[in-house]
Design a protein around this motif. Structure first.
Motif, PDB file in Angstrom:
ATOM      1  N   UNK A  27      30.101 -20.269 -14.495  1.00 46.78           N
ATOM      2  CA  UNK A  27      28.694 -19.860 -14.483  1.00 46.78           C
ATOM      3  C   UNK A  27      28.326 -19.342 -13.095  1.00 46.78           C
ATOM      4  N   UNK A  28      27.246 -18.555 -13.046  1.00 45.34           N
ATOM      5  CA  UNK A  28      26.803 -17.937 -11.796  1.00 45.34           C
ATOM      6  C   UNK A  28      25.296 -18.113 -11.655  1.00 45.34           C
ATOM      7  N   UNK A  29      24.861 -18.398 -10.435  1.00 46.80           N
ATOM      8  CA  UNK A  29      23.445 -18.458 -10.130  1.00 46.80           C
ATOM      9  C   UNK A  29      23.160 -17.408  -9.063  1.00 46.80           C
ATOM     10  N   UNK A  30      22.269 -16.469  -9.379  1.00 47.44           N
ATOM     11  CA  UNK A  30      21.854 -15.434  -8.432  1.00 47.44           C
ATOM     12  C   UNK A  30      20.521 -15.821  -7.810  1.00 47.44           C
ATOM     13  N   UNK A  66      15.283 -28.152  -9.186  1.00 48.73           N
ATOM     14  CA  UNK A  66      16.201 -29.171  -9.698  1.00 48.73           C
ATOM     15  C   UNK A  66      16.299 -29.120 -11.223  1.00 48.73           C
ATOM     16  N   UNK A  67      15.172 -28.928 -11.889  1.00 49.37           N
ATOM     17  CA  UNK A  67      15.182 -28.819 -13.358  1.00 49.37           C
ATOM     18  C   UNK A  67      15.979 -27.597 -13.807  1.00 49.37           C
ATOM     19  N   UNK A  68      15.815 -26.483 -13.118  1.00 50.04           N
ATOM     20  CA  UNK A  68      16.575 -25.291 -13.449  1.00 50.04           C
ATOM     21  C   UNK A  68      18.073 -25.574 -13.329  1.00 50.04           C
ATOM     22  N   UNK A  69      18.472 -26.206 -12.252  1.00 51.34           N
ATOM     23  CA  UNK A  69      19.891 -26.507 -12.035  1.00 51.34           C
ATOM     24  C   UNK A  69      20.440 -27.410 -13.150  1.00 51.34           C
ATOM     25  N   UNK A  70      19.726 -28.468 -13.466  1.00 46.99           N
ATOM     26  CA  UNK A  70      20.177 -29.378 -14.528  1.00 46.99           C
ATOM     27  C   UNK A  70      20.253 -28.674 -15.880  1.00 46.99           C
ATOM     28  N   UNK A  71      19.193 -27.944 -16.226  1.00 48.69           N
ATOM     29  CA  UNK A  71      19.171 -27.257 -17.520  1.00 48.69           C
ATOM     30  C   UNK A  71      20.241 -26.169 -17.589  1.00 48.69           C
ATOM     31  N   UNK A  72      20.462 -25.471 -16.495  1.00 52.88           N
ATOM     32  CA  UNK A  72      21.486 -24.431 -16.477  1.00 52.88           C
ATOM     33  C   UNK A  72      22.881 -25.026 -16.627  1.00 52.88           C
ATOM     34  N   UNK A 124      19.604 -25.238  -4.286  1.00 51.30           N
ATOM     35  CA  UNK A 124      20.366 -25.263  -5.543  1.00 51.30           C
ATOM     36  C   UNK A 124      21.787 -25.773  -5.310  1.00 51.30           C
ATOM     37  N   UNK A 125      22.379 -25.390  -4.201  1.00 51.55           N
ATOM     38  CA  UNK A 125      23.727 -25.848  -3.868  1.00 51.55           C
ATOM     39  C   UNK A 125      23.781 -27.364  -3.712  1.00 51.55           C
ATOM     40  N   UNK A 126      22.776 -27.920  -3.036  1.00 52.68           N
ATOM     41  CA  UNK A 126      22.716 -29.378  -2.876  1.00 52.68           C
ATOM     42  C   UNK A 126      22.566 -30.069  -4.229  1.00 52.68           C
ATOM     43  N   UNK A 127      21.707 -29.541  -5.069  1.00 51.70           N
ATOM     44  CA  UNK A 127      21.475 -30.141  -6.390  1.00 51.70           C
ATOM     45  C   UNK A 127      22.711 -30.012  -7.260  1.00 51.70           C
ATOM     46  N   UNK A 128      23.286 -28.817  -7.314  1.00 51.73           N
ATOM     47  CA  UNK A 128      24.438 -28.581  -8.183  1.00 51.73           C
ATOM     48  C   UNK A 128      25.690 -29.334  -7.743  1.00 51.73           C
ATOM     49  N   UNK A 129      25.809 -29.617  -6.449  1.00 48.97           N
ATOM     50  CA  UNK A 129      27.015 -30.310  -5.966  1.00 48.97           C
ATOM     51  C   UNK A 129      27.225 -31.655  -6.654  1.00 48.97           C
ATOM     52  N   UNK A 130      26.150 -32.290  -7.104  1.00 49.77           N
ATOM     53  CA  UNK A 130      26.294 -33.569  -7.798  1.00 49.77           C
ATOM     54  C   UNK A 130      26.396 -33.390  -9.319  1.00 49.77           C
ATOM     55  N   UNK A 131      26.269 -32.153  -9.790  1.00 51.36           N
ATOM     56  CA  UNK A 131      26.253 -31.907 -11.239  1.00 51.36           C
ATOM     57  C   UNK A 131      27.497 -31.214 -11.773  1.00 51.36           C
ATOM     58  N   UNK A 189      13.291 -19.449 -11.901  1.00 49.45           N
ATOM     59  CA  UNK A 189      12.323 -20.059 -10.993  1.00 49.45           C
ATOM     60  C   UNK A 189      11.926 -19.023  -9.955  1.00 49.45           C
ATOM     61  N   UNK A 190      10.636 -18.906  -9.746  1.00 44.06           N
ATOM     62  CA  UNK A 190      10.066 -18.058  -8.694  1.00 44.06           C
ATOM     63  C   UNK A 190       9.559 -18.982  -7.592  1.00 44.06           C
ATOM     64  N   UNK A 191      10.000 -18.706  -6.370  1.00 42.71           N
ATOM     65  CA  UNK A 191       9.493 -19.447  -5.212  1.00 42.71           C
ATOM     66  C   UNK A 191       8.891 -18.447  -4.229  1.00 42.71           C
ATOM     67  N   UNK A 192       7.909 -18.914  -3.492  1.00 40.47           N
ATOM     68  CA  UNK A 192       7.262 -18.084  -2.482  1.00 40.47           C
ATOM     69  C   UNK A 192       7.292 -18.839  -1.154  1.00 40.47           C
ATOM     70  N   UNK A 193       6.893 -18.163  -0.109  1.00 35.69           N
ATOM     71  CA  UNK A 193       6.813 -18.794   1.213  1.00 35.69           C
ATOM     72  C   UNK A 193       5.875 -20.001   1.179  1.00 35.69           C
ATOM     73  N   UNK A 194       4.878 -19.955   0.302  1.00 40.67           N
ATOM     74  CA  UNK A 194       3.939 -21.062   0.158  1.00 40.67           C
ATOM     75  C   UNK A 194       4.566 -22.318  -0.420  1.00 40.67           C
ATOM     76  N   UNK A 195       5.764 -22.198  -1.003  1.00 42.22           N
ATOM     77  CA  UNK A 195       6.487 -23.356  -1.542  1.00 42.22           C
ATOM     78  C   UNK A 195       7.298 -24.082  -0.476  1.00 42.22           C
ATOM     79  N   UNK A 196       7.320 -23.537   0.727  1.00 40.71           N
ATOM     80  CA  UNK A 196       8.066 -24.150   1.831  1.00 40.71           C
ATOM     81  C   UNK A 196       7.129 -24.833   2.808  1.00 40.71           C
ATOM     82  N   UNK A 197       7.509 -26.014   3.242  1.00 36.90           N
ATOM     83  CA  UNK A 197       6.810 -26.744   4.303  1.00 36.90           C
ATOM     84  C   UNK A 197       7.854 -27.166   5.318  1.00 36.90           C
ATOM     85  N   UNK A 198       7.800 -26.596   6.509  1.00 42.00           N
ATOM     86  CA  UNK A 198       8.787 -26.883   7.549  1.00 42.00           C
ATOM     87  C   UNK A 198      10.213 -26.657   7.041  1.00 42.00           C
ATOM     88  N   UNK A 199      10.445 -25.512   6.406  1.00 40.11           N
ATOM     89  CA  UNK A 199      11.737 -25.076   5.860  1.00 40.11           C
ATOM     90  C   UNK A 199      12.290 -25.972   4.736  1.00 40.11           C
TER      91      UNK A 199
END
Length: 182
Positions: free
Chosen positions: A75-78, A163-169, A27-34, A142-152
């Motif tokens: 704004x705040x993102x937890x 990314x959509x959450x970041x843009x919409x927020x 989220x930090x990487x995405x938001x840095x450009x927004x 957004x809910x993420x699980x360990x299954x959403x990660x591939x090689x970190x």
């Protein structure tokens, strides 16, 4: 489009290996450009926080600094883990100690859990913030699980959701900024 916003991201996981921390970094990487200004706080790199009857002026200086950053943020993102179908104790403690700083502040959540059945678990913390601080909780999470990660790294589908959450927020927060400044 870059928004004239200051956003604080708070990673509430105290685990060394954490899906919610990975989500906060994404989220930090995405938001840095927004947004104009971005602040990232990681609970794992700071003293343990216990909530009792003490107020913000009696906790460690790191949390007083976080309180000040959140107060001045638009704004705040937890980002926090879900345990036993509820927000982690660290997320609850941080939201409690930040209470006044969250007053009428837009807040979005990214949660990490072991099960897809945990997707509604962010609701209890959001309800608490809405009733206690009149926090303006973003209605999408957004809910993420360990299954959403591939090689970190997050999968393409999980990255798209984050990314959509970041843009919409950002859009949501920018629209509220003018209203809240009145």
């Amino acid at each position: 489009m870059k928004h004239n916003l200051s956003v604080s991201i708070i990673s509430c996981s105290v685990s060394d290996s954490s899906v919610s921390r990975a989500a906060s970094l994404h989220a930090s990487e995405t938001l840095s450009s927004l947004v104009q200004s971005l602040y990232l706080f990681d609970a794992n790199e700071n003293p343990f926080l216990r909530v009792d009857s003490r107020k913000i002026d009696s906790v460690s200086e790191e949390y007083v600094s976080l309180f000040d950053k959140v107060t001045s943020s638009d704004a705040v993102m937890l980002c926090y883990p879900i345990y036993c179908y509820t927000a982690s104790s660290t997320a609850k403690a941080i939201s409690e100690i930040l209470g006044p700083a969250l007053y009428r502040k837009p807040v979005a959540t990214i949660v990490a859990a072991g099960s897809l059945r945990s997707h509604l678990a962010c609701g209890d913390l959001m309800l608490s913030m809405m009733f206690e601080q009149e926090t303006l909780c973003f209605p999408k999470s957004v809910l993420v699980t360990e299954g959403d990660l591939e090689d970190s790294t997050f999968t393409e589908q999980a990255s798209h959701r984050l990314d959509n959450l970041c843009r919409d927020f950002c859009d949501f927060s920018a629209r509220l900024k003018g209203f809240l400044e009145k």
